[in-house]
Structure formats: structure tokens, C-alpha cells
Design an enzyme around this catalytic site. Structure first.
Site, short mmCIF file in Angstrom:
data_model
loop_
_atom_site.label_atom_id
_atom_site.label_comp_id
_atom_site.label_asym_id
_atom_site.label_seq_id
_atom_site.Cartn_x
_atom_site.Cartn_y
_atom_site.Cartn_z
N GLY A 36 0.84 -1.21 0.00
CA GLY A 36 0.00 0.00 0.00
C GLY A 36 0.87 1.25 0.00
CG HIS A 37 3.40 2.20 3.35
ND1 HIS A 37 3.40 1.08 4.14
CD2 HIS A 37 2.88 3.19 4.11
CE1 HIS A 37 2.91 1.37 5.33
NE2 HIS A 37 2.58 2.65 5.35
#
Ligand code: AMP
Length: 289
Positions: A36-37
Site C-alpha cells: 500500500g505504501h
């Protein structure tokens, strides 16, 4: 990849890039990085010449001291992931670098956007987020900043903060990245036991149920919330912090479920609190076709 810990080094690196007219994209994180990052970093790389990532577990945004102390860390792994993702600079400040005088006696507050959701159940959280993000914005001086829509309220609050305080920064919201079973990726997922992890996919399954209810025309928020709560509470390890349906722009409670509705939830699986949200749209009410 440049790794720097001090304000001075960060500022001089940024100064040199600005001198060369390079645009800067910035993604603030608390580390323990996951895909996600990385999707924030990739979005940044597609928009800006240089991508800067900060890794800082910000003490002023934790209302629960145990949550702060237990926040997962993996600096070596994080730096490797940043390097692989093609990040140009990682800023790794110490607590004293960001808060040289200790926690400041200074509060930022947006009464409208903080009234509901995590603003209600995590007192002081967004005050700490706005404080650290403002400080990081001044230090990094980015052209673009990237925030995940998983933390939708945070994204909206930062968008509004930047608009009101005239930060010359474009805020970009990045879609939520999910595991195969639909659970939103989060640094906190690692704290779930095997059983809790299995149960955590109740959240995406609840979203599927919510979509059906919404499509079938359920407009009463109370009935809607009750059906969803019953579904989540089919597992004994679940404690609901909130289930709310709000306007996605103002984050005020919807009195009737039509048009665009943000369904947002915070749920404890054992001791681990997870948040997620889903945008429900009544396409009939929009002129999109
Ligand atoms: P954190 O390290 O949890 O503070 O998150 C740093 C940034 O990554 C925030 O803008 C988050 O919204 C974003 N983020 C966290 N999880 C996800 C995810 N699953 N998909 C997209 N963005 C995310």
C-alpha cells in the site's frame, strides 16, 4: 538513494533539487512498509521528478500510549523496499529532530471534518497528524503529497488544511491496496493472530453486503448500520468502534442514504484496531452516462 536524519541535510538536498527545477513528490509514512505504501511511492514517481519518503512514528498522534510503544518497526526492511521502489530520498528523523522542545503546546483543529469517525473515537489523533504533516511539509517543501484513501478522513483533513493554510502543495489521494481476500493492507495487520486475521476479512465481506443493501434501496442509516453490525458481530473476537455513513466531502452524517455515501468502519479484532472505508454511489442520481 539518499538517507538523511537531520533537518540540515534534508534541506540542502531539497534546495539543490529545487535549484535544478526538479519537482518533488512526498509520501509521509510511519514505516513497516507494505505494498500500500509502495503504491504511494509509485504514484509519486509518475507525477514528480524526485520522490521523498519520511519514516517517523509520530508520538503526538497516538491517543493510546500502548499503541505507540507497540507500533511495529523494521527499518532495514523499509530502506530496502524504498530502494527497490526507486525512492530518491528517505527522511528518518528522530523524535527530537521533529519536536526539539518536546510535544508542542499548540493545537490544530478542524471542528467539521473531525466531528465524526476517528475524530470522535480517537481524541487528539488528527491534531497530532496535522501538526506533524505541517512540519514535514515545511521541511520537505514538496510540490505533491500522496495520502492513502484507506485513511480517508486523514486524506480529507490534510486536503482541507492545505487549502485553508495556503500550502502550495497538490494533495493526491491514492486508492486502497488490498490483500487477496480484500482486507486493506495495514502495518497493524501483523499484530493479528492467525484466527483474528481470518476474521478480519469480515470487513471486505461487510462492504459487499453494504453494496447490495445500498443497491436494493436501503436508505435508512439506522437499519443499514444494524444489519452491518450484526454481520460483523457474527465473530466473537470483534468489537465495533464505529460504523458510520457520511458525506464523502463534508464527513457529516447522512440522514438518508442516497447520492454518494462514504461507509467508514473501525473494528477491533482482539486488541488490534483496523479502519477501512468504501464509497457507495447511487449512479441513478448522477448524470454520468
Ligand atoms: P502509515 O504508515 O500507516 O501512517 O501510512 C502512510 C500512508 O500510507 C498514509 O497516507 C496511508 O493512508 C497510506 N496507506 C496505508 N495503507 C494503505 C493501503 N492499504 N493502500 C493505500 N495507501 C495506504
Amino acid at each position: 538513494m539518499i538517507v538523511c536524519e537531520t533537518r540540515e541535510e534534508l534541506k540542502s538536498r531539497i534546495f539543490n533539487w529545487k535549484k535544478e527545477n526538479q519537482t518533488i513528490g512526498f509520501a509521509p509514512t510511519m514505516g513497516y512498509l507494505h505494498a500500500g505504501h509502495i503504491s504511494l511511492f509509485e504514484t509519486s514517481k509518475s507525477k514528480a521528478d524526485k520522490t521523498v519518503v519520511s519514516i517517523f512514528v509520530n508520538p503526538t498522534q497516538f491517543n493510546d500510549p500502548e499503541d505507540y510503544l507497540k507500533y511495529p518497526l523494521d527499518l532495514d526492511g523499509d530502506l530496502k523496499k524504498c530502494e527497490e521502489a526507486g525512492v530518491d530520498l528517505v527522511f528518518l528523523p528522530k523524535k527530537e529532530t521533529i519536536y526539539p522542545d518536546g510535544n508542542p503546546d499548540f493545537v490544530m483543529f478542524q471542528s467539521g471534518l473531525q466531528k465524526n469517525l476517528c475524530g470522535r473515537t480517537r481524541p487528539n489523533h488528527f491534531e497530532g497528524v496535522m501538526l506533524v504533516v505541517s512540519k514535514l511539509f515545511h521541511l520537505v517543501n514538496p510540490d505533491f503529497a500522496f495520502f492513502g484513501r484507506k485513511d480517508y478522513q486523514q486524506f480529507r483533513i490534510i486536503e482541507e488544511m492545505v487549502r485553508i493554510l495556503d500550502f502550495p502543495i497538490q494533495i493526491v489521494g491514492v486508492p486502497t491496496l488490498r490483500e487477496k481476500d480484500g482486507l486493506a493492507m495495514s502495518s497493524r495487520n501483523v499484530r493479528l493472530t492467525e484466527k483474528e486475521r481470518e476474521n478480519a476479512n469480515l470487513i471486505p465481506r461487510m462492504f459487499t453486503l453494504a453494496e447490495k443493501l445500498f443497491k436494493n434501496g436501503e436508505k435508512n442509516p439506522k437499519v443499514f448500520h444494524e444489519i452491518l453490525a450484526d454481520f460483523l458481530l457474527s465473530s466473537s473476537s470483534v468489537k465495533i468502534d464505529y460504523i458510520e455513513t457520511v458525506d464523502p466531502h463534508t464527513l457529516q452524517e447522512k440522514l438518508t442514504l442516497d447520492g454518494e455515501v462514504l461507509l467508514a468502519v473501525a473494528v477491533f479484532f482482539g486488541k488490534t484496531r483496523l479502519i477501512d472505508n468504501e464509497l457507495l454511489r447511487n449512479f441513478d442520481s448522477e448524470n454520468i452516462f
